[in-house]
Design an enzyme around this catalytic site. Sequence first.
Site, mmCIF file in Angstrom:
data_model
loop_
_atom_site.group_PDB
_atom_site.id
_atom_site.type_symbol
_atom_site.label_atom_id
_atom_site.label_comp_id
_atom_site.label_asym_id
_atom_site.label_seq_id
_atom_site.Cartn_x
_atom_site.Cartn_y
_atom_site.Cartn_z
ATOM 1 N N ARG A 169 0.841 -1.265 0.055
ATOM 2 C CA ARG A 169 0.047 0.017 -0.031
ATOM 3 C C ARG A 169 0.870 1.147 -0.001
ATOM 4 N NH1 ARG A 169 -3.272 -4.144 2.464
ATOM 5 N NH2 ARG A 169 -4.865 -4.469 1.058
ATOM 6 N N ASP A 198 0.205 -7.150 -3.477
ATOM 7 C CA ASP A 198 -0.963 -6.665 -3.074
ATOM 8 C C ASP A 198 -1.672 -5.800 -4.245
ATOM 9 O OD1 ASP A 198 -3.813 -6.265 -1.461
ATOM 10 O OD2 ASP A 198 -2.792 -6.532 0.032
ATOM 11 N N HIS A 272 -6.276 -10.148 -3.904
ATOM 12 C CA HIS A 272 -5.405 -9.059 -3.656
ATOM 13 C C HIS A 272 -4.278 -9.016 -4.844
ATOM 14 C CE1 HIS A 272 -7.023 -7.093 -0.105
ATOM 15 N NE2 HIS A 272 -7.299 -8.336 0.503
ATOM 16 N N ASP A 334 -6.681 -14.409 1.834
ATOM 17 C CA ASP A 334 -7.822 -13.856 2.214
ATOM 18 C C ASP A 334 -8.590 -13.016 1.061
ATOM 19 O OD1 ASP A 334 -5.337 -11.867 1.794
ATOM 20 O OD2 ASP A 334 -6.312 -10.469 3.069
ATOM 21 N N GLU A 335 -9.958 -12.471 1.511
ATOM 22 C CA GLU A 335 -10.640 -11.756 0.883
ATOM 23 C C GLU A 335 -10.512 -11.781 -0.707
ATOM 24 O OE1 GLU A 335 -10.843 -7.918 3.957
ATOM 25 O OE2 GLU A 335 -8.927 -7.951 2.686
ATOM 26 N N TYR A 426 -3.868 -5.638 15.130
ATOM 27 C CA TYR A 426 -4.096 -4.689 14.001
ATOM 28 C C TYR A 426 -3.709 -3.467 14.575
ATOM 29 C CZ TYR A 426 -5.633 -7.900 10.330
ATOM 30 O OH TYR A 426 -5.589 -8.620 9.467
ATOM 31 N N ASP A 428 -2.700 -0.904 12.627
ATOM 32 C CA ASP A 428 -3.383 0.257 11.855
ATOM 33 C C ASP A 428 -4.502 0.705 12.385
ATOM 34 O OD1 ASP A 428 -4.631 -2.307 11.015
ATOM 35 O OD2 ASP A 428 -4.940 -1.879 9.020
ATOM 36 N N TRP A 476 -0.627 -2.705 8.546
ATOM 37 C CA TRP A 476 -1.189 -2.524 7.161
ATOM 38 C C TRP A 476 -1.010 -0.923 6.936
ATOM 39 C CZ3 TRP A 476 -2.027 -6.632 4.490
ATOM 40 C CH2 TRP A 476 -2.365 -7.854 5.279
HETATM 41 C C1 ACM Z 1 -6.322 -8.930 6.104
HETATM 42 O O1 ACM Z 1 -6.536 -8.265 7.007
HETATM 43 N N1 ACM Z 1 -6.884 -8.731 4.761
HETATM 44 C C2 ACM Z 1 -5.482 -10.368 6.341
#
Ligand code: ACM
Length: 767
Positions: A169, A198, A272, A334-335, A426, A428, A476
């Site tokens: 990012r 990503d 991602h 993920d995602e 996390y 962030d 992040w």
């Molecule tokens: C994540 O925070 N998408 C692993």
Amino acid sequence: MRFLSYVLIFLLFFAGNATFAANKYSIIPQPQSLIPQEGKFSLNTETKIVVTFADSRILQLAKDFAAQMKLVSGLRMEFVQSATKNAIIFKEDKTLAGEAYSLVVSPENITLKASTSNGVFYALQTIYQLMPAQVYGKKLMKQEWSVPGVSITDAPRFAYRGLHLDVSRHFFPISFVKKYIDAMAIHKLNKFHWHLTDDQGWRLEIKKYPLLTKVGSRRVESLVGLYAENYPKRYDDDAHGGYYTQDEAREIVRYAQERYITVIPEIEMPGHSSAAIASYPFLSCERKPIKVAKDWGVMKDVFCPRDSTFQFLENVLDEVMDIFPSEYIHIGGDECPKDRWRVCPDCQARIKAENLKGESGLQSYFIHRIEKYVNSKGRKIIGWDEILDGGLAPNATVMSWRGVNGGIAAAKAGHQVIMTPSAYCYFDHYQADPSTEPITIGGYLPLKNVYTYEPIPAELTPEEGKFILGAQGNVWAEYQKTTTDVEYMTFPRVAALAEVVWTNTNSKNWDRFRTSLGEQFLRYKQLGITPSKVFFDVSSRIESASEQQLKVVLETDNPDCEIRYTTDGSLPDKNSKLYDKAVVLTESSTIKALAYKANQPLGKMFSKNFIVSKVTGCEYIQNPVNTWYRGQSTYALTDGEVGNAKSYGQWVAIRSVDGELIFDLKKQETITRLMVGLLNAPALNGYYPPLVTVSVSDDGVAYEQVSSENINSNRTMGTWSVYRPELVFPPVHARFVKLTLKNAGPGSNPDEEGGQSQIMMDEIGIW
Ligand code: ACM
Ligand code: ZN
């Protein structure tokens, strides 16, 4: 004469005190056993170093230590074969586990024991933390260099003690990655999870696929502001890019190894993956060119599980495994939205041919197939907890981030687990009141919450608990543009994490930890790290909320201060009221507060408005209830606290229809005014209601309207704003009060809940 004898008594008193003063220890993470001893070991020109190990790595560690001590103290410590006095002795003790060590400091010697260089490394980190913070500096300091007497035996609680860094990012230079690794080492962390790819940037040179960095490492611009802050979205028109050459990545591997840290690279798949697809469109279902993402979030274009994609990924992983000797390779997982897969003929053909359970079966197939390849090279995969969906790959380690359930399920299934639940890990997320912080992606994770985290879920049996390898902090970087931003978010929360993963539960103690943290800030300063200083700020917490009364607790994480405050809007100073117990507010007020030490203010000014009314702390009926935006409690609209335009947490919303709120005052009261806090957030299709009305009733059945206001809600573009209309009416006697809010009609952002608009509120007062 008289004056002089006072001076003499004074000097004697303090000299005596110094000799017998208890030694202080501020080691983070706290060792498993620390027994204070009297006296201290003073380093001087005669101090020797004795290394009895044959291991060259240990000799190197001793030399590095001697070099650092020479740098800061000027003392050149000679290496000798043996010494019985005034020596720092490195001894082998095969009874100690791999990362364990013991350390005895007496006025005669310092003796450290370990079975491996890892243990020696950690013993040295502890010795540094027994000395003044300047020991971490680069300057010669004319001061006494000594180590307080102590007897320590220590070993980590968990084998996996991780810290993650997202360089996709925002890209951070190699020099910063090294600084980050140095900082990990002083916290005794040992796994660096490097999030290299990503949607917003591919950051690792892959020789076979040069476009990954030529195209995939650059985006033309980036989103400005909070994700849902602006509608339409705004961009900075500032190209962003960067990548690491393979030589640089190898340099990081070596640098980390010297600090007993393993680098675990992450190559994201199948989601991602926009940056890779932008470089090589054949990787996606549609095979169409796309751009490296400039928005944050989850993108629909993902890897298509064709053979050609697997060939590509295997080639990439070959190079990755050649650079990174780590046993574990993180493959993301993920995602991954399934939109493209649902309509892709190749995906559907694969599902059919492999007899898979739909798209989640296809996700599972993808991860299984990659795992098989990675395993065939003698390595193992780690994946985010979505790799559980559709069936877990047989040897995979799960990184539990969407809470702890993924970790629990994986451990129960006999898989290894690394815990990184967002609510605790996390970094962030906001670490203090969002209204006083630089913007972040959201969430709320103050230092104390990190500290209280227990990585082994209570749901697991002791046997299952053994599958929890440890925990990790995730950093992040959507909103961390600079290395200073990253440091602000990471420190000192990583210090709390260090105790979560290193220190046994019975040695963890918040009060001891926060007392030690003052010294840790001095260490950060020596290391050139810019931590968050919210530790020194005042924060508030509602102790109780009841009709016309709010009790507000003021606190600081820093134990070494006093709080001075005002409630009349004036600026506090060192003579303002000393805080000693919860402040009782009987009317809406602004509390301003500052922490002081020795009459000097420490942190930022605290200033917050509290709303106190007849319905403070009162539960109410809300029609309809929105389960997503419902504030933080069943009385979020009467808890005395207003929301803020930097995070969604405190807002209560009613989606797509008109809303109503009914308050029962429990007895007949005379009322004359109602205030409601409203948010206009165009990106969320959140608009001021065009009409609000207040009605009252004696029986809760028959209502009579007493006031209304038309609000201009024609604000379908732009940023967030807050409006708190006050509806005033002639005094009425009533028990029930109803507030109705008209929905503004279809929203202009079709991507937000299909264009349905919502009414967003933070607080209601009735007087
Ligand atoms: C994540 O925070 N998408 C692993
Ligand atoms: Zn496809």
